[in-house]
Design a protein around this motif. Structure first.
Motif, PDB file in Angstrom:
ATOM      1  N   THR A  78      -3.961-113.043   6.574  1.00  0.00           N
ATOM      2  CA  THR A  78      -2.552-112.646   6.669  1.00  0.00           C
ATOM      3  C   THR A  78      -1.809-112.978   5.378  1.00  0.00           C
ATOM      4  O   THR A  78      -1.030-112.167   4.862  1.00  0.00           O
ATOM      5  N   ARG A  79      -2.065-114.173   4.853  1.00  0.00           N
ATOM      6  CA  ARG A  79      -1.412-114.585   3.614  1.00  0.00           C
ATOM      7  C   ARG A  79      -1.825-113.674   2.459  1.00  0.00           C
ATOM      8  O   ARG A  79      -0.990-113.270   1.628  1.00  0.00           O
ATOM      9  N   VAL A  80      -3.108-113.338   2.394  1.00  0.00           N
ATOM     10  CA  VAL A  80      -3.593-112.451   1.335  1.00  0.00           C
ATOM     11  C   VAL A  80      -2.923-111.082   1.428  1.00  0.00           C
ATOM     12  O   VAL A  80      -2.462-110.530   0.421  1.00  0.00           O
ATOM     13  N   CYS A  81      -2.865-110.522   2.625  1.00  0.00           N
ATOM     14  CA  CYS A  81      -2.248-109.204   2.797  1.00  0.00           C
ATOM     15  C   CYS A  81      -0.770-109.229   2.427  1.00  0.00           C
ATOM     16  O   CYS A  81      -0.251-108.278   1.829  1.00  0.00           O
ATOM     17  N   ASN A  82      -0.093-110.324   2.762  1.00  0.00           N
ATOM     18  CA  ASN A  82       1.324-110.446   2.420  1.00  0.00           C
ATOM     19  C   ASN A  82       1.550-110.446   0.920  1.00  0.00           C
ATOM     20  O   ASN A  82       2.594-109.985   0.436  1.00  0.00           O
ATOM     21  N   ARG A  83       0.566-110.958   0.164  1.00  0.00           N
ATOM     22  CA  ARG A  83       0.732-111.089  -1.281  1.00  0.00           C
ATOM     23  C   ARG A  83       0.043-109.973  -2.063  1.00  0.00           C
ATOM     24  O   ARG A  83       0.073-109.986  -3.303  1.00  0.00           O
ATOM     25  N   THR A  84      -0.558-109.022  -1.377  1.00  0.00           N
ATOM     26  CA  THR A  84      -1.207-107.891  -2.051  1.00  0.00           C
ATOM     27  C   THR A  84      -0.680-106.581  -1.478  1.00  0.00           C
ATOM     28  O   THR A  84       0.210-105.963  -2.047  1.00  0.00           O
ATOM     29  N   PHE A  85      -1.198-106.179  -0.340  1.00  0.00           N
ATOM     30  CA  PHE A  85      -0.790-104.903   0.255  1.00  0.00           C
ATOM     31  C   PHE A  85       0.712-104.853   0.542  1.00  0.00           C
ATOM     32  O   PHE A  85       1.347-103.805   0.404  1.00  0.00           O
ATOM     33  N   ASN A  86       1.272-105.984   0.963  1.00  0.00           N
ATOM     34  CA  ASN A  86       2.697-106.001   1.292  1.00  0.00           C
ATOM     35  C   ASN A  86       3.595-106.206   0.079  1.00  0.00           C
ATOM     36  O   ASN A  86       4.804-106.369   0.221  1.00  0.00           O
ATOM     37  N   ARG A  87       3.024-106.158  -1.109  1.00  0.00           N
ATOM     38  CA  ARG A  87       3.823-106.207  -2.330  1.00  0.00           C
ATOM     39  C   ARG A  87       3.880-104.837  -3.010  1.00  0.00           C
ATOM     40  O   ARG A  87       4.397-104.732  -4.118  1.00  0.00           O
ATOM     41  N   ILE A  88       3.344-103.818  -2.349  1.00  0.00           N
ATOM     42  CA  ILE A  88       3.520-102.463  -2.854  1.00  0.00           C
ATOM     43  C   ILE A  88       4.540-101.754  -1.961  1.00  0.00           C
ATOM     44  O   ILE A  88       4.554-101.923  -0.750  1.00  0.00           O
ATOM     45  N   ASP A  89       5.411-100.999  -2.575  1.00  0.00           N
ATOM     46  CA  ASP A  89       6.522-100.377  -1.842  1.00  0.00           C
ATOM     47  C   ASP A  89       6.881 -99.074  -2.542  1.00  0.00           C
ATOM     48  O   ASP A  89       7.798 -99.021  -3.352  1.00  0.00           O
ATOM     49  N   SER A  90       6.139 -98.020  -2.217  1.00  0.00           N
ATOM     50  CA  SER A  90       6.319 -96.763  -2.929  1.00  0.00           C
ATOM     51  C   SER A  90       7.590 -96.047  -2.529  1.00  0.00           C
ATOM     52  O   SER A  90       8.341 -95.570  -3.378  1.00  0.00           O
TER      53      SER A  90
END
Length: 381
Positions: A198-210
């Motif tokens: 969850t932490r990894v996804c928050n700092r990778t996938f959830n840091r992209i915002d097209s």
């Protein structure tokens, strides 16, 4: 590039896409362990496959994932969930496992039922020809408006981590209109696996915002087969997942629908990481700013106006902004001549110094172009 040890897969063109391209894939973990974790969309309106996979995740074991493009199976009512259940049961029967060990992921147009006769025939075909060298085919089978497959792999201490992902629009927290499966043959400690992922996804996938839009189907799944026999520490696990997922996230934003620019918004010296994320995201979702970047206009006032809408603590009268290494605003006023900024290239960097603490975060986004509007104005037609 092949799967990590203990994984095999297959993909077919089941006829879910009118183009005739690959649209259905099954990935199987046949290793000694079935450790798993997953992160899903934060949208309150979720597709039937998301509801199903959330339920089976509680059992603590995922042996297989079936993913399709060409239809989201979202907003399809009880029949949509029944179709998801049937999909899992069909895969389970073919592989000799329990349906409660089969995750289901779908992506495509919302509001239409899947053609189940095509789905079920495709599943039977795939299960007869699973192989360890079909990674590229699996990555291609989940593509929708993507122009290229997204694959990332990393080896550490004799174990392998490999991930695939899709997504080209609706790229915004949580996750995107994206599906991703990350696999490893390492032996992992299940105690903190979900927390770490969850932490990894928050700092990778959830840091992209097209484009500020959140899909109904977003799912990221981690599976560990244990087939390498290599026990990996939590710290090495998190670091490696950050590299693999970070690479996939970068590939996603680099293939976003209709983009002409790839924009990094780095916020430094924030009072908290959450504040840094909030400021970066406020800029990433500001259409006036994104239009300016598309037009090559270094209008730094739009950056200040955007960051001022963020729910974050900072002094609005003392913010520095740099655009492609030119400090165009000092202490929220004019800085160097904006005409020094060259925005002709694909990559644009925005650096925002809040001068309020020691925390930082980077959000990645795109510009807002004619092609993006055109592509999304006729998606269902």
């Amino acid at each position: 590039m092949n799967f990590p040890q203990g994984f095999r897969a297959g993909a077919v063109a089941a006829g879910l896409k009118s183009s005739g391209a690959l649209d259905l894939t099954i990935i199987e973990n046949f290793g000694p362990t079935s450790s798993c974790a997953a992160v899903f969309t934060s949208n309150k309106v979720v597709a039937a496959p998301v509801t199903w996979t959330k339920q089976i995740l509680k059992g603590g074991a995922i042996r297989s994932v079936v993913l399709n493009s060409g239809g989201a199976n979202a907003c399809t009512g009880p029949q949509g969930f029944a179709d998801t259940h049937l999909t899992a049961e069909t895969v389970a029967n073919a592989l000799g496992i329990s349906s409660s060990e089969v995750a289901v992921c779908s992506t495509g147009l919302i509001g239409e039922l899947l053609p189940m006769h095509k789905m079920l025939a495709g599943i039977q075909s795939i299960c007869l020809s699973l192989s360890v060298d079909s990674l590229d085919s699996s990555a291609r089978a989940i593509m929708t408006t993507d122009t290229k497959p997204k694959i990332s792999s990393k080896e550490i201490l004799g174990s392998t981590f490999t991930g695939i992902a899709k997504g080209a629009g609706m790229l915004a927290p949580a996750l995107a209109t994206m599906l991703s499966v990350v696999m490893t043959d390492a032996v992992v400690d299940e105690k903190h696996l979900q927390e770490i992922f969850t932490r990894v996804c928050n700092r990778t996938f959830n840091r992209i915002d097209s484009d500020g839009c959140t899909s109904t189907n977003d799912t990221v799944i981690l599976m560990a087969s244990g087939s390498s026999g290599v026990q990996i520490s939590d710290s090495n696990l998190e670091q490696t997942l950050m590299e693999v997922c970070g690479s996939l996230a970068t590939q996603l934003i680099g293939d976003a629908e209709g983009h002409t620019k790839i924009v990094s918004i780095e916020v430094i010296n924030a009072g908290s990481e959450d504040d840094a994320v909030a400021v970066g995201r406020a800029c990433a979702r500001n259409n006036l700013l994104k239009c300016a970047l598309f037009g090559g206009d270094p209008n730094w006032g739009r950056i200040l106006a955007a960051l001022g809408t963020a729910d974050a603590d900072f002094d609005p009268a003392d913010v520095d902004v740099s655009l492609n290494q030119v400090m165009v605003s000092r202490s929220s006023g004019p800085g160097d001549d904006r005409n020094l900024v060259d925005l002709s290239g694909v990559n644009i960097s925005i650096l925002i110094d809040l001068k309020s603490g020691l925390h930082s975060a980077t959000i990645y986004t795109n510009d807002l172009s004619h092609d993006y509007v055109e592509e999304n104005s006729a998606y269902a037609t």
